[in-house]
Design a protein around this motif. Structure first.
Motif, PDB file in Angstrom:
ATOM      1  N   VAL A 100      -4.401 -10.554  -5.208  1.00  7.67           N
ATOM      2  CA  VAL A 100      -4.990  -9.689  -4.169  1.00  7.67           C
ATOM      3  C   VAL A 100      -4.155  -8.432  -3.969  1.00  7.67           C
ATOM      4  O   VAL A 100      -4.154  -7.853  -2.889  1.00  7.67           O
ATOM      5  N   LEU A 101      -3.440  -8.004  -4.996  1.00  5.48           N
ATOM      6  CA  LEU A 101      -2.636  -6.795  -4.891  1.00  5.48           C
ATOM      7  C   LEU A 101      -3.544  -5.576  -4.786  1.00  5.48           C
ATOM      8  O   LEU A 101      -4.495  -5.431  -5.553  1.00  5.48           O
ATOM      9  N   ASP A 102      -3.260  -4.706  -3.823  1.00  7.06           N
ATOM     10  CA  ASP A 102      -4.075  -3.513  -3.620  1.00  7.06           C
ATOM     11  C   ASP A 102      -3.805  -2.524  -4.748  1.00  7.06           C
ATOM     12  O   ASP A 102      -2.701  -1.992  -4.883  1.00  7.06           O
ATOM     13  N   SER A 103      -4.837  -2.278  -5.562  1.00  7.99           N
ATOM     14  CA  SER A 103      -4.657  -1.397  -6.721  1.00  7.99           C
ATOM     15  C   SER A 103      -4.441   0.057  -6.314  1.00  7.99           C
ATOM     16  O   SER A 103      -3.927   0.862  -7.101  1.00  7.99           O
ATOM     17  N   ALA A 104      -4.811   0.397  -5.091  1.00  7.85           N
ATOM     18  CA  ALA A 104      -4.650   1.780  -4.636  1.00  7.85           C
ATOM     19  C   ALA A 104      -3.266   2.037  -4.065  1.00  7.85           C
ATOM     20  O   ALA A 104      -2.942   3.178  -3.719  1.00  7.85           O
ATOM     21  N   SER A 105      -2.444   1.007  -3.948  1.00  7.54           N
ATOM     22  CA  SER A 105      -1.106   1.155  -3.377  1.00  7.54           C
ATOM     23  C   SER A 105      -0.064   0.786  -4.414  1.00  7.54           C
ATOM     24  O   SER A 105      -0.365   0.194  -5.459  1.00  7.54           O
ATOM     25  N   GLY A 106       1.149   1.126  -4.134  1.00 10.97           N
ATOM     26  CA  GLY A 106       2.248   0.737  -5.004  1.00 10.97           C
ATOM     27  C   GLY A 106       2.545   1.741  -6.083  1.00 10.97           C
ATOM     28  O   GLY A 106       1.987   2.850  -6.112  1.00 10.97           O
ATOM     29  N   PRO A 107       3.440   1.392  -7.010  1.00 15.50           N
ATOM     30  CA  PRO A 107       3.884   2.331  -8.052  1.00 15.50           C
ATOM     31  C   PRO A 107       2.809   2.560  -9.104  1.00 15.50           C
ATOM     32  O   PRO A 107       1.956   1.694  -9.337  1.00 15.50           O
ATOM     33  N   ALA A 108       2.874   3.698  -9.704  1.00 17.00           N
ATOM     34  CA  ALA A 108       1.926   3.989 -10.786  1.00 17.00           C
ATOM     35  C   ALA A 108       2.189   3.105 -11.983  1.00 17.00           C
ATOM     36  O   ALA A 108       1.269   2.792 -12.753  1.00 17.00           O
ATOM     37  N   GLU A 109       3.428   2.668 -12.157  1.00 13.28           N
ATOM     38  CA  GLU A 109       3.786   1.823 -13.302  1.00 13.28           C
ATOM     39  C   GLU A 109       4.433   0.540 -12.776  1.00 13.28           C
ATOM     40  O   GLU A 109       5.414   0.579 -12.030  1.00 13.28           O
ATOM     41  N   LEU A 110       3.864  -0.591 -13.119  1.00 12.47           N
ATOM     42  CA  LEU A 110       4.416  -1.893 -12.731  1.00 12.47           C
ATOM     43  C   LEU A 110       4.467  -2.780 -13.965  1.00 12.47           C
ATOM     44  O   LEU A 110       3.433  -3.264 -14.452  1.00 12.47           O
TER      45      LEU A 110
END
Length: 495
Positions: A64-74
């Motif tokens: 359920v990780l929000d794809s619109a948030s967080g780093p561009a590269e994970l």
């Protein structure tokens, strides 16, 4: 600037260095997953992130990780316990430079001193690579946290996420960043859909030492049960327990009080611990046999006890009571002189009917504990029923406790009850007088102070004699000697 991403913590407790090693220990696996997801979503878009965990955990975090948030590269790296142990050697192969690495693993991955060796090898490697690693461990890891606290120079920040005191809490042991170094803080967290947030401003606890979750207990208080969790340390006797408690700061320390133990020695031990370790230590006394009276309880509380669990409380009730004082700080004033405190809370070796002057002097001496708010006594004026003198009423009294004294002044009886609460007066009178007080006295007045003892009537040093029971003084009448006499027995059923 990397952030822990828990709103409300404050910059000094949420910012991280660009390179280094931080550790978050979570008791519950679901809290660890939620916190990991929150940290990743809180990374800025320009950051380079990486998540290291086993396959199951990777799936739980990413589900359920929000794809619109967080780093561009994970970057994602599936790990095993063996791979985690060799992480320092594998950093160059992970392209770790300028990355924020998040490692999730069970607390059991590191055993004992292994975590110290692991940090010793890993932190220099992280600095050399220019990488930042945040470890999020899950599961009960009290021994792991204890090792990390002792080895604080190998970790830039250490905190725990645990469930207690009625909710989820964030216990920061130490934390360093560009703003400086922060010490122990215990913060209540609110669990929101997006993650955790501080429910209130962080509480700076200058008098806590990060051992709030630890319980030090005498074996007797467990009633034969084993230690309830790894947070519990069981000691055989009070001396061993006192030695361990003398190194604690805010742990819960539980003493057993049984019939064979000297109250004064336990009180002195509590007084010493409170004097030595401060007000954050939770000192609990569990009564294992019915031995403590009201003045005994007041002595223990005055010497620093946070709570007294009475005899008869079940094991589950005992644990509930201990849990209820978590987060409690002792607020009373601790007397510096233990012997003087003991003298105030102990009665004089005097009881029964005494002269007015002796009564006034004794009451004035024993009243010091009332002035200090350490104990409660009762001073009563009893007016006998018509046709009954105070001495006659007092002749029906039996005094059993030191400190319970009476005197006759005029037509009334003054009675002092040592260490007696107001709700216990009627019961105390029933124990002293052989007849009902309603039959002996027409009025009963409780005095709030001892000013009335300064009147000239209390200068009388004469001890009145109780009236003699005339019936008991009559000489016994001579009785005729017993002589045998003949008795005839008839047959049963004969006409």
């Amino acid at each position: 600037m990397p952030l822990l991403a828990i709103p409300g913590l404050g910059a000094e407790s949420s910012q991280l260095h660009q390179q280094g090693l931080y550790w978050l220990a979570c008791d519950a696996a679901e809290d660890a997953i939620l916190l990991c997801r929150q940290v990743i979503e809180g990374m800025p878009d320009s950051a380079r992130g990486a998540l290291i965990a086993d396959a199951q955990t990777l799936g739980d975090v990413l589900a359920v990780l929000d794809s619109a948030s967080g780093p561009a590269e994970l970057a994602l790296y599936e790990s095993t316990p063996q791979a985690i142990c060799n992480l320092a050697q594998d950093l160059p192969r992970l392209d770790a430079g300028e990355r924020v690495l998040v490692l999730m693993a069970p607390a059991g991955t590191w055993a004992g001193d292994d975590v110290e060796l692991w940090c010793n090898a890993l932190r220099p490697a992280l600095l050399a690579e220019g990488a930042l690693l945040l470890v999020i461990s899950s599961g009960q890891g009290a021994s792991l946290v204890a090792h990390l606290r002792a080895f604080n120079q190998g970790v830039d920040g250490l905190a725990q996420l645990y469930r207690g005191k009625g909710g989820v809490r964030y216990l920061q042991h130490f934390w360093s960043n560009l703003l400086g170094k922060a010490g122990t803080r215990d913060v209540e967290l609110a669990r929101l859909q997006a993650g955790f947030a501080a429910a209130q401003a962080p509480q700076a606890a200058a008098d806590t030492g990060g051992d709030e979750l630890q319980y030090l207990a005498q074996r007797a208080v467990l009633e034969g049960a084993p230690a309830f969790s790894e947070h519990w340390v069981v000691c055989e006797g009070p001396d061993d327990l006192g030695a361990k408690a003398s190194r604690a700061v805010s742990a819960t320390v539980i003493f057993a009080m049984d019939a064979g133990q000297r109250l004064d020695s336990l009180a002195r031990q509590l007084h010493r611990l409170r004097q030595l370790r401060g007000n954050a230590l939770k000192l609990v006394v569990r009564e294992m046999a019915p031995t403590l009276r009201y003045q005994d309880e007041q002595l223990l509380l005055g010497c620093g006890a946070s709570q007294i669990v009475p005899f008869g409380a079940s094991l589950s009730r005992f644990l509930t009571m201990v849990e209820s004082i978590q987060g409690y700080v002792w607020r009373r004033r601790l007397p510096g002189d233990f012997d003087a405190l003991l003298a105030r809370l102990r009665p004089l070796a005097i009881c029964g009917l005494v002269a007015p002057r002796a009564f006034a002097e004794a009451v004035q001496s024993m009243w010091h504990g009332v002035r200090n708010g350490e104990i409660v006594h009762q001073l009563l004026v009893l007016r006998p029923a018509p046709g009954l003198s105070p001495l006659q009423a007092c002749s029906r009294a039996v005094f059993r406790r030191d400190g319970d004294i009476a005197c006759v002044v005029g037509e009334v009886l003054f009675l002092f009850l040592f260490a007696c609460r107001s709700e216990g007066v009627e019961q105390a009178l029933d124990h002293i007088f052989q007849l009902s007080c309603k039959e002996l006295f027409i009025s009963q007045e409780v005095l709030a102070g001892i000013d009335s003892l300064a009147t000239p009537a209390f200068l009388d040093e004469r001890l009145p004699r109780p009236p003699r029971d005339d019936a008991a003084q009559l000489p016994a009448q001579a009785r005729p000697a017993l002589l045998p006499r003949r008795v005839g027995l008839g047959k049963w059923g004969a006409a």
